[in-house]
Enzyme design. Structure first.
Site, short mmCIF file in Angstrom:
data_model
loop_
_atom_site.label_atom_id
_atom_site.label_comp_id
_atom_site.label_asym_id
_atom_site.label_seq_id
_atom_site.Cartn_x
_atom_site.Cartn_y
_atom_site.Cartn_z
N GLU A 4 0.83 -1.22 0.00
CA GLU A 4 0.00 0.00 0.00
C GLU A 4 0.86 1.26 0.00
O GLU A 4 0.42 2.31 -0.44
CB GLU A 4 -0.95 0.01 1.20
N HIS A 23 10.42 -26.07 -1.43
CA HIS A 23 9.91 -27.20 -2.20
C HIS A 23 8.73 -26.80 -3.08
O HIS A 23 7.96 -27.63 -3.53
CB HIS A 23 9.54 -28.35 -1.25
N LYS A 26 -13.58 -0.34 -4.10
CA LYS A 26 -14.67 0.05 -3.21
C LYS A 26 -15.82 0.67 -4.02
O LYS A 26 -16.99 0.41 -3.75
CB LYS A 26 -14.18 1.06 -2.18
O1 PA5 Z 1 -3.20 0.79 5.95
C1 PA5 Z 1 -4.24 1.37 5.68
O2 PA5 Z 1 -4.39 2.61 5.81
C2 PA5 Z 1 -5.44 0.60 5.20
O3 PA5 Z 1 -5.10 -0.73 4.96
C3 PA5 Z 1 -6.57 0.65 6.23
O4 PA5 Z 1 -6.07 0.26 7.47
C4 PA5 Z 1 -7.73 -0.27 5.83
O5 PA5 Z 1 -8.20 0.07 4.56
C5 PA5 Z 1 -8.87 -0.17 6.83
O6 PA5 Z 1 -9.35 1.15 6.92
P1 PA5 Z 1 -10.18 1.61 8.17
O7 PA5 Z 1 -9.31 1.58 9.38
O8 PA5 Z 1 -10.64 2.98 7.85
O9 PA5 Z 1 -11.32 0.63 8.31
#
Ligand code: PA5
Length: 397
Positions: free
Chosen positions: A263, A284, A384
């Site tokens: 991310e 393996h 989303k």
């Molecule tokens: O690392 C991040 O920012 C994302 O992976 C969020 O943690 C994830 O999308 C969950 O979002 P939220 O905490 O708003 O539910």
């Protein structure tokens, strides 16, 4: 922690390395100025309240269900998996939910929870993540069938933004226990916030973890040097980083690393694809690809020097494991797969806390070297939006 023994330098292009290296002050400054850098100076003043709520939960519940996805839960599951025993049942199990919409998993979980006294910690910074909201509403129904309104206040713990979002509104309206994720810390950098420290306070000494985390933040030079090497590898066609552990209970820790780097870096057509392997199992399977397949990869090996005593043929198994690890590094390097090694003497909450904040530095420095914003994840919005079109009823309710 011993950082960065490298089996990589002979593969590096010195011109690329120099171009990246001279950006050090610029990169350090960018992180100092970033609006999402709250994790550099974590405020842990919530700890007394956190322990108070934990003790209350321990007094009436047999387990904790954590509902969260992505950066909100992965660090917690990573540490939990490493610091709970392999075979003896944990005294206070943590059950992770909200990461899939599997009806098989959920129907079994809901059935199981009917006969158990439990509490729920729902974690979402935005408070509106679809998977989390959906699963929370199902699990809350089970709680409502067991406890009256007053009791419910002691069984639901909401961790979310300090001032806005549907979960914050619910916590205020219903009087549930609640904790805040600071506005200047994103999900995947939230290890030292209640999102992770609350669940982990049930299974390990979080003060040790905090001490280690603060130590790791001092490793700026080492983190920059790692970032330079990996970004340089990328520009030389090594676009995959394979994180390798020889400890079977590290698989969630490797998932945490994949989430952190995936991310953070995967933007504008750039970024190193993070993958992971547990050895010797994966030697393996994907081991063949690493040794002789497409040369798109470099590796980061974790080495743990001390393990529990276990004599086989009069020799310590941990020593055999380490010998095999050295042999594999040599074999892969000979197959033109460069490697870095990070050594831990022991796996403790402190050493893993140190390793984790070190990786926050590596990820954000790497992001700046790629000239992307390390703290957003705009690509996640695309799926989303598609889901929203198809599950309109859920969003309209
Ligand atoms: O690392 C991040 O920012 C994302 O992976 C969020 O943690 C994830 O999308 C969950 O979002 P939220 O905490 O708003 O539910």
């Amino acid at each position: 922690m011993k950082l960065l023994t490298t089996y990589m330098d002979s593969f590096l292009n010195s011109e690329i390395v120099e171009k990246l290296k001279i950006r050090k002050e610029e990169v350090f400054e960018k992180l100092t100025q970033a609006d999402m850098n709250g994790w550099l100076e974590p405020d842990i003043s919530f700890l007394p309240e956190l322990f108070k709520v934990r003790d209350d939960v321990l007094s009436h519940s047999q387990c904790l269900v954590v509902i969260g996805i992505g950066g909100s839960y992965l660090g917690s599951q990573a540490f939990y998996s490493i610091f709970t025993p392999h075979f003896t049942a944990s005294k206070f199990p943590i059950i992770y939910a909200g990461t899939t919409l599997s009806s098989n998993y959920m129907s079994e979980l809901l059935e199981y929870l009917k006969d158990v006294d439990f509490s729920v910690n729902v974690i979402s910074k935005s408070g509106s993540t679809m998977e989390v909201s959906l699963i929370y509403s199902a699990i809350k129904k089970v709680l409502e069938s067991k406890y009256d309104k007053e009791e419910l206040k002691r069984h639901i713990i909401i961790t979310t933004d300090a001032s806005c979002g549907p979960l914050r509104e619910e916590a205020l309206r219903e009087g549930y226990y609640s904790f805040s994720i600071p506005s200047n810390i994103g999900g995947r950098y939230s290890l030292l916030t209640p999102a992770h420290l609350f669940p982990l306070s049930f299974c390990l000494d979080i003060q040790q973890m905090i001490d280690g985390y603060l130590l790791g933040l001092q490793l700026k030079e080492e983190a920059f040097s790692y970032a330079v090497r990996r970004v340089s590898m990328f520009y030389q066609g090594k676009v995959v980083e394979n994180f390798v552990s020889y400890e079977s209970n590290w698989s969630y820790y490797l998932e945490w690393l994949k989430q952190l780097f995936g991310e953070t870096e995967g933007k504008d057509g750039k970024g190193i694809l993070p993958i992971s392997m547990i050895h010797t199992r994966d030697l393996h399977s994907l081991g063949q690809f690493v040794q002789e397949g497409n040369k798109i990869m470099f590796e980061t090996f974790f080495k743990v020097n001390q393990g529990k005593p276990c004599l086989i043929h009069g020799r310590e198994l941990q020593q055999i494991n380490l010998t095999v690890e050295d042999a594999v590094i040599s074999a892969h390097v000979s197959g033109r797969v460069p490697a870095l090694v990070i050594e831990l003497d022991q796996v403790t909450p402190k050493s893993l806390g140190e390793l984790s904040s070190f990786y926050f530095l590596v990820a954000s420095y790497s992001g700046y070297l790629f000239d992307i914003n390390p703290f957003n994840q705009p690509g996640v919005e695309v799926y989303k939006a598609e889901v929203k079109k198809r599950l309109g009823w859920f969003y309209e309710k």
